[in-house]
Design an enzyme around this catalytic site. Structure first.
Site, PDB file in Angstrom:
ATOM      1  N   HIS A 285      22.842   3.520  49.311  1.00 33.63           N
ATOM      2  CA  HIS A 285      22.411   4.409  48.219  1.00 33.63           C
ATOM      3  C   HIS A 285      23.000   5.803  48.405  1.00 33.63           C
ATOM      4  CE1 HIS A 285      19.941   1.216  46.881  1.00 33.63           C
ATOM      5  NE2 HIS A 285      19.024   1.324  47.824  1.00 33.63           N
TER       6      HIS A 285
ATOM      7  N   LEU B 152      29.608  17.404  29.043  1.00 32.37           N
ATOM      8  CA  LEU B 152      29.056  16.056  29.263  1.00 32.37           C
ATOM      9  C   LEU B 152      27.534  16.075  29.396  1.00 32.37           C
ATOM     10  CD1 LEU B 152      29.659  12.998  30.121  1.00 32.37           C
ATOM     11  CD2 LEU B 152      29.387  13.842  32.463  1.00 32.37           C
TER      12      LEU B 152
ATOM     13  N   ASP C 103      25.487  -1.137  40.726  1.00 33.08           N
ATOM     14  CA  ASP C 103      24.906  -2.199  41.552  1.00 33.08           C
ATOM     15  C   ASP C 103      25.761  -2.468  42.790  1.00 33.08           C
ATOM     16  OD1 ASP C 103      23.132  -4.140  42.276  1.00 33.08           O
ATOM     17  OD2 ASP C 103      23.798  -5.614  40.805  1.00 33.08           O
TER      18      ASP C 103
HETATM   19  C1  FPP Z   1      21.435  -1.050  42.875  1.00 33.87           C
HETATM   20  O1  FPP Z   1      21.990  -1.508  44.075  1.00 33.87           O
HETATM   21  C2  FPP Z   1      21.287   0.392  42.918  1.00 33.87           C
HETATM   22  C3  FPP Z   1      20.115   1.068  42.799  1.00 33.87           C
HETATM   23  C4  FPP Z   1      18.832   0.387  42.580  1.00 33.87           C
HETATM   24  C5  FPP Z   1      20.030   2.520  42.928  1.00 33.87           C
HETATM   25  C6  FPP Z   1      21.158   3.282  42.324  1.00 33.87           C
HETATM   26  C7  FPP Z   1      21.226   4.594  42.962  1.00 33.87           C
HETATM   27  C8  FPP Z   1      22.363   5.222  43.289  1.00 33.87           C
HETATM   28  C9  FPP Z   1      23.708   4.713  42.974  1.00 33.87           C
HETATM   29  C10 FPP Z   1      22.301   6.510  44.002  1.00 33.87           C
HETATM   30  C11 FPP Z   1      22.529   7.680  43.111  1.00 33.87           C
HETATM   31  C12 FPP Z   1      21.296   8.135  42.438  1.00 33.87           C
HETATM   32  C13 FPP Z   1      21.135   9.373  41.956  1.00 33.87           C
HETATM   33  C14 FPP Z   1      19.853   9.707  41.299  1.00 33.87           C
HETATM   34  C15 FPP Z   1      22.150  10.422  42.056  1.00 33.87           C
HETATM   35  P1  FPP Z   1      21.161  -2.511  44.977  1.00 33.87           P
HETATM   36  O2  FPP Z   1      20.395  -1.721  45.949  1.00 33.87           O
HETATM   37  O3  FPP Z   1      20.347  -3.428  44.111  1.00 33.87           O
HETATM   38  O4  FPP Z   1      22.307  -3.293  45.683  1.00 33.87           O
HETATM   39  P2  FPP Z   1      22.301  -4.838  46.132  1.00 33.87           P
HETATM   40  O5  FPP Z   1      22.214  -5.653  44.862  1.00 33.87           O
HETATM   41  O6  FPP Z   1      23.616  -4.993  46.821  1.00 33.87           O
HETATM   42  O7  FPP Z   1      21.119  -5.032  47.022  1.00 33.87           O
END
Ligand code: FPP
Length: 255
Positions: A52, A146, A35
């Protein structure tokens, strides 16, 4: 007393991992709620998708560390059933990331003996996402290191409901009887069938909630939270989480 995994220390002197006993009491299954990508980008005046993208590179690093530390399964919350509520451009970008990640890192994942799997409802995902994932699963299926398990279009409540629907169907068809339905049988109806429950659940960015992630499976998981935003999450921080887990005493309701 056995040696423990070298941990992050503030003097930045890293101890070398070279003793088998460093891996005593290592979590077999680590699950992560990655997150804070959006906030990371906002702090830098960048579009959310830049967060992301940066988060994707952290996935690569964490995967490598998990493999090096003898973690057996790493489950990453990449896209939740609630993430469809985001603007279409962000959803499209997020659903393109598995392909980009696998395209960039599959050779390295193969080199590290990593097997790719997913949990979640893939049926409704775009064809390019499904194809990239299917290709990676097929390519890595014989790897026995893994298990890198992406939660994609995953929602725990939906998972539980679909398990109940299937159980009702199986009861109707006499494939299972209600008196045989216990926790182990129920678990077999979940996406995570065959996997051990997460031992350690990590969430970054300061939020301390499960957000519909592995509700059934995390009944006895140890939780580890950090205020650090996912794109800033480092190998040392991950090692610290593993080290902290090694110190925990799990009692499962006993004494
Ligand atoms: C939450 O942060 C994150 C996500 C919804 C997406 C997670 C994806 C990645 C870490 C990229 C890697 C993915 C793959 C498939 C390799 P948020 O966008 O909710 O952050 P915020 O709470 O600060 O808005």
């Amino acid at each position: 007393m056995s040696m423990r995994l070298p941990f992050f220390n503030h003097k930045k002197t890293k101890v070398k991992v070279n003793e088998a006993s460093d891996f005593d009491n290592m979590p077999g299954h680590v699950a992560i709620i990655m997150d804070g990508n959006g906030r990371w980008a906002k702090k830098r005046g960048l579009p959310r998708i830049a967060g992301h993208k940066a988060g994707m590179d952290v996935v690569k690093q964490v995967t490598k560390t998990a493999a090096n530390c003898h973690v057996e399964t790493l489950t990453l919350y990449a896209f939740s059933t609630e993430n469809w509520r985001r603007p279409k451009s962000e959803v499209d970008y997020l659903l393109g990331l598995p392909k980009e990640f696998l395209h960039t890192y599959l050779p390295e994942l193969m080199g590290n003996n990593v097997r790719i799997e997913t949990i979640g409802n893939l049926n409704v995902l775009p064809a390019h996402t499904k194809e990239a994932v299917a290709y990676a699963k097929e390519k890595t299926k014989d790897n026995d290191g893994l298990l890198l398990n992406f939660a994609l279009n995953y929602g725990s409540r939906f998972e539980i409901i679909q398990a109940i629907r299937q159980i009702v169907t199986d009861v109707d068809n006499s494939r299972v009887t209600l008196d045989k339905l216990d926790e182990d049988v129920f678990s077999e109806y979940l996406y995570t069938t065959g996997l051990s429950d997460p031992d350690l659940l990590i969430r970054t960015s300061g939020e301390q909630r499960l957000s519909n992630f592995l509700l059934w499976q995390s009944a006895y998981s140890e939780f580890w939270f950090t205020d650090v935003l996912w794109p800033d999450f480092t190998e040392d921080m991950f090692r610290q989480a593993l080290h902290d887990y090694q110190q925990r005493k799990r009692r499962y309701g006993g004494i």
